[in-house]
Structures are given as structure tokens and as C-alpha cells.
Design an enzyme around this catalytic site. Structure first.
Site, short mmCIF file in Angstrom:
data_model
loop_
_atom_site.label_atom_id
_atom_site.label_comp_id
_atom_site.label_asym_id
_atom_site.label_seq_id
_atom_site.Cartn_x
_atom_site.Cartn_y
_atom_site.Cartn_z
CD GLN A 13 -9.95 -6.31 -42.11
OE1 GLN A 13 -9.91 -6.60 -41.03
NE2 GLN A 13 -10.42 -7.01 -43.36
CB ILE A 36 -1.26 5.48 -32.13
CG1 ILE A 36 -1.65 3.95 -32.53
CG2 ILE A 36 -1.85 5.64 -30.62
CD1 ILE A 36 -0.99 2.92 -31.63
CG ASP A 51 -1.70 5.91 -26.63
OD1 ASP A 51 -2.54 4.98 -26.52
OD2 ASP A 51 -0.50 5.35 -26.65
CB ILE A 52 -7.13 3.92 -26.54
CG1 ILE A 52 -8.36 3.77 -25.51
CG2 ILE A 52 -6.24 2.82 -26.35
CD1 ILE A 52 -9.30 4.83 -26.05
CE1 TYR A 141 -9.01 -8.55 -30.71
CE2 TYR A 141 -9.64 -10.61 -31.43
CZ TYR A 141 -9.82 -9.44 -31.39
OH TYR A 141 -10.85 -8.75 -32.31
P1 NAD Z 1 -6.72 -3.31 -37.09
O1 NAD Z 1 -5.76 -4.04 -36.45
O2 NAD Z 1 -6.74 -3.15 -38.41
O3 NAD Z 1 -6.88 -1.49 -36.29
C1 NAD Z 1 -6.92 -1.26 -35.01
C2 NAD Z 1 -6.36 0.10 -34.77
O4 NAD Z 1 -6.12 0.44 -33.70
C3 NAD Z 1 -4.81 0.27 -35.69
O5 NAD Z 1 -5.15 1.32 -36.67
C4 NAD Z 1 -3.96 0.79 -34.75
O6 NAD Z 1 -3.26 1.89 -35.10
C5 NAD Z 1 -5.10 1.32 -33.45
N1 NAD Z 1 -4.40 1.27 -32.29
C6 NAD Z 1 -3.73 0.27 -31.74
N2 NAD Z 1 -3.22 0.75 -30.16
C7 NAD Z 1 -3.85 1.80 -30.05
C8 NAD Z 1 -3.80 2.88 -29.16
N3 NAD Z 1 -2.96 2.33 -27.96
N4 NAD Z 1 -4.44 3.65 -28.97
C9 NAD Z 1 -5.37 4.11 -30.25
N5 NAD Z 1 -5.42 3.36 -31.20
C10 NAD Z 1 -4.48 2.36 -31.20
O7 NAD Z 1 -8.09 -3.61 -36.35
P2 NAD Z 1 -9.47 -3.83 -37.14
O8 NAD Z 1 -9.37 -4.88 -37.68
O9 NAD Z 1 -9.89 -2.72 -38.11
O10 NAD Z 1 -10.47 -4.01 -35.98
C11 NAD Z 1 -11.36 -2.95 -35.57
C12 NAD Z 1 -11.96 -3.61 -34.03
O11 NAD Z 1 -12.73 -4.45 -34.27
C13 NAD Z 1 -10.84 -4.03 -33.02
O12 NAD Z 1 -11.46 -3.78 -31.71
C14 NAD Z 1 -11.07 -5.59 -33.36
O13 NAD Z 1 -11.02 -6.38 -31.97
C15 NAD Z 1 -12.54 -5.61 -33.77
N6 NAD Z 1 -12.71 -7.02 -34.59
C16 NAD Z 1 -11.91 -7.06 -35.93
C17 NAD Z 1 -12.29 -8.26 -36.95
C18 NAD Z 1 -11.80 -8.17 -38.10
O14 NAD Z 1 -11.78 -9.40 -38.59
N7 NAD Z 1 -11.01 -7.28 -38.55
C19 NAD Z 1 -12.96 -9.14 -35.96
C20 NAD Z 1 -13.75 -8.86 -35.04
C21 NAD Z 1 -13.51 -7.91 -34.03
N1 SER Z 2 -10.67 -11.23 -37.14
C1 SER Z 2 -10.02 -11.06 -35.90
C2 SER Z 2 -8.55 -11.77 -35.62
O1 SER Z 2 -8.35 -12.74 -36.38
C3 SER Z 2 -10.88 -11.83 -35.01
O2 SER Z 2 -11.42 -10.86 -33.99
O3 SER Z 2 -7.96 -11.48 -34.86
#
Ligand code: NAD
Ligand code: SER
Length: 315
Positions: A13, A36, A51-52, A141
Site C-alpha cells: 500500500q 516478493i 525476499d527479505i 506485529y
Molecule cells: P503492505 O502489506 O501493503 O505491503 C507490504 C509488502 O511487503 C507487500 O507488498 C509484501 O509482498 C511485502 N513482503 C512481505 N513479506 C516479504 C518478504 N519476506 N520479503 C520481501 N517483501 C515482503 O504494507 P504497507 O501498508 O505498504 O506497509 C508498509 C510498511 O509500513 C510496513 O512495514 C508496515 O508495518 C508499515 N506501516 C503501515 C501502515 C499502514 O497503515 N499501511 C501503518 C503503520 C506502519
Molecule cells: N495500519 C497498520 C495495521 O493496521 C498499523 O501499522 O496493521
């Protein structure tokens, strides 16, 4: 040395939007998005599969591209994390530790680690949560992100690595449909209302959570990474705030645009997660140290979301 940026989890996202913003900010060729999974459509320039958890490949990508900055977004979010705690710990923390260890002895100079309001728990003051406070998260998480913050601080203090971090609130965007998080209802609702006219919310109507529109989140990230290092006294994760609202308040705002929209509430396991998080955040340290200020309030965010999500379904 030229700035060369690796984005992990770039198809998520935040990653999809941040990658484009970084390309605009630093130039297309300077940004290497990785994940990935590959996007079905959109911009694939420089994309690498990574892949991390594959440390050998991670080292190789960093060396091949002479990476100087990493935006480490790869993670498993709060709700999905509860289905597989060990995998979540492995991806969210062990994956990050591999990166920090490589960064310490490579061309990498700066790392961005996205933290979250999930580092807070039920013992944290829920209103106007202070920067320095009790961190006893109850989700895997939140535990992994809380530990990640401490490791970030450790690598900064011990090895001088320039790690920067934000505790993002729930992010609201129209570019993708998020899955796996607890704040996702605030995005899902727009798609369901525009497609079907009704939405069943998995949280109760009075569950107040801190949220932020994607443009504010992206701007904050880039501004933090551009800020002079000496100004940044916090190397765990900066509290960041924009809007706090309940599902009822969000749906009331949506109804101003779509009066026939209907909403029901059917809380599930995500309610307990939401209940353990803060309702509002004190982000005065971010505002003082690197001049953070949000631009999107609830009415402005709702107006844009309805406009942008509607375009998708018309197309
Ligand atoms: P998301 O779930 O949309 O995207 C995460 C991405 O990580 C996915 O595209 C997935 O394919 C990839 N991924 C998963 N496992 C993996 C691996 N082993 N190796 C490589 N890639 C891998 O998450 P997001 O909403 O885009 O969030 C991005 C970051 O921001 C995350 O670290 C999340 O914790 C943090 N965050 C997001 C929010 C939110 O509301 N979206 C809020 C707080 C923090
Ligand atoms: N928006 C995220 C979740 O709901 C918070 O890091 O998991």
C-alpha cells in the site's frame, strides 16, 4: 557517491506510492523497487525480486546496485500477523536485522524503518499518546516493530548508522486495496460503498484510531529522510499524527457525499487489536525537530478518496 535507493516491500500500500515519489524526488534510475510479488500493472522500471529473508540475495542486490539508502517497507501487518506469529517475527524482525547487519559494513548510509501505532498497548496512555511512553504491545506485529525500533536505535548509537523511523498511524490511500491490517476498514469502505452502496465494518462504531492520508505519509517520510541528521534526536520511531476518527465519524462524512450509503457493524478479532492501540497521538517532537505538519483533515481526505476510488470503477 550517487544516491541509490532500495525499496523493500515496494508493491504494498505505501510502497507503490512511495516508490513513485522517490523516483520523482531522486530520478527514475536512482530507485530500485523490490518485493516478493510483482505488480500486475504499473511502473516496473528497475524492479527486482527480493525476499527479505534471503540474506545472500539481499547482500547481492545491495552490492550490485551500490545502494546508499534503504526504505525497508517489507512486513506482515497486524491482523495477518496473528495468523502466523513465527513467520511474522521472522519477516518483520529477522529480515530487518539482516539488513542492519549488511548496512553496517556496506555502501548503505541511511535506512528508513516504518514503525507503527501498533507499538503501543493497553498500558500506554490512549489519548494524546506521548513520544516517550510505555510500550507493551500485544500483537506479534507490534512486538516485532517495537523490537525493530530498539535495534534501530542500537545501530545508530553503537555503529553510527543513520536510521530514521516514523510510527505511522493507519494510512488511507486510493492506489491499492490494503489487506492484513486493522485500520484497513477506512480504505475498504470507499470501495464497497462506491461499488455496492453498503459496508459492513469489522470494528465498532466508536473505535477511535489515529489515521493519515497517504500524501501526508509520503511527504513526512521524504521530509524526515531529507532532514539534517544532527536535528534528529529520536532514533527509535517518531510519533506522527494527522487525524483521529471513529468509523461512525468517517461514515457520517461519507454520507454527506453519498446520502444513500448504508453501514453495519460486525466486530471481529481485529476489535481487540484496535482497542489496544492509541486514540490520538502527541507528535510535537516531530513537529519541533523536523517541522512536520499535516495537510489533510477528514473532510478533505474523504472528498479525494470518493473522487479517486470512483474513477477506478468508472474506468
Ligand atoms: P503492505 O502489506 O501493503 O505491503 C507490504 C509488502 O511487503 C507487500 O507488498 C509484501 O509482498 C511485502 N513482503 C512481505 N513479506 C516479504 C518478504 N519476506 N520479503 C520481501 N517483501 C515482503 O504494507 P504497507 O501498508 O505498504 O506497509 C508498509 C510498511 O509500513 C510496513 O512495514 C508496515 O508495518 C508499515 N506501516 C503501515 C501502515 C499502514 O497503515 N499501511 C501503518 C503503520 C506502519
Ligand atoms: N495500519 C497498520 C495495521 O493496521 C498499523 O501499522 O496493521
Amino acid at each position: 557517491m550517487d544516491t541509490k535507493i532500495l525499496v523493500t516491500g515496494a508493491n504494498g500500500q505505501i510502497g507503490q506510492v512511495l516508490t513513485q515519489a522517490l523516483k520523482k524526488h531522486h530520478g527514475d534510475e536512482q530507485v530500485i523497487p523490490s518485493d516478493i510479488t510483482k505488480l500486475d500493472q504499473g511502473d516496473h522500471t528497475n524492479f527486482v525480486f527480493l525476499d527479505i529473508l534471503n540474506e545472500v540475495r539481499l547482500r547481492e542486490v545491495i552490492a550490485d546496485h551500490k545502494i546508499t539508502q534503504v526504505y525497508h517497507l517489507a512486513a506482515i501487518l497486524s491482523a495477518n500477523g496473528e495468523w502466523n506469529p513465527m513467520k511474522t517475527w521472522n519477516v518483520n524482525l529477522n529480515g530487518y536485522l539482516s539488513l542492519l547487519e549488511i548496512a553496517r559494513v556496506s555502501t548503505i548510509k541511511k535506512v528508513f524503518f516504518p514503525s507503527t501505532i501498533a507499538v503501543f498497548g493497553s498500558t500506554t496512555p490512549q489519548m494524546n499518546t506521548p513520544q516517550d511512553t510505555i510500550l507493551e504491545p500485544t500483537t506479534i506485529y507490534g512486538m516485532s516493530k517495537c523490537s525493530g525500533e530498539l535495534w534501530s536505535n542500537y545501530y545508530h548509537k553503537r555503529y553510527g548508522l543513520d536510521v530514521r523511523s516514523i510510527r505511522y498511524p493507519g494510512i488511507i490511500s486510493h492506489q491499492s486495496i490494503p489487506a492484513g491490517g486493522t485500520t484497513d476498514y477506512a480504505v475498504e469502505v470507499f470501495h464497497e460503498i462506491i461499488k455496492h452502496g453498503s459496508y459492513e465494518c469489522f470494528l465498532t462504531q466508536n473505535t477511535r484510531l489515529p489515521m493519515m492520508y497517504i500524501d501526508d505519509a509520503i511527504r513526512a517520510t521524504i521530509e524526515l529522510m531529507d532532514a539534517p541528521s544532527d536535528d534528529l534526536k529520536t532514533r527509535t520511531g517518531y510519533n506522527l499524527s494527522a487525524i483521529s476518527f471513529t468509523p461512525f465519524e468517517l461514515f457520517t462524512e461519507i454520507k454527506k457525499h453519498i446520502p444513500l450509503a448504508s453501514f453495519r457493524y460486525k466486530p471481529d478479532f481485529r476489535q481487540a487489536i484496535a482497542d489496544s492501540w492509541s486514540e490520538s497521538i502527541d507528535d510535537s517532537r516531530a513537529r519541533t525537530e523536523w517541522n512536520w505538519d499535516h495537510q489533510y483533515d477528514l473532510p478533505k481526505m474523504v472528498e479525494i478518496m470518493i473522487k479517486e476510488v470512483s474513477k477506478k470503477y468508472k474506468a
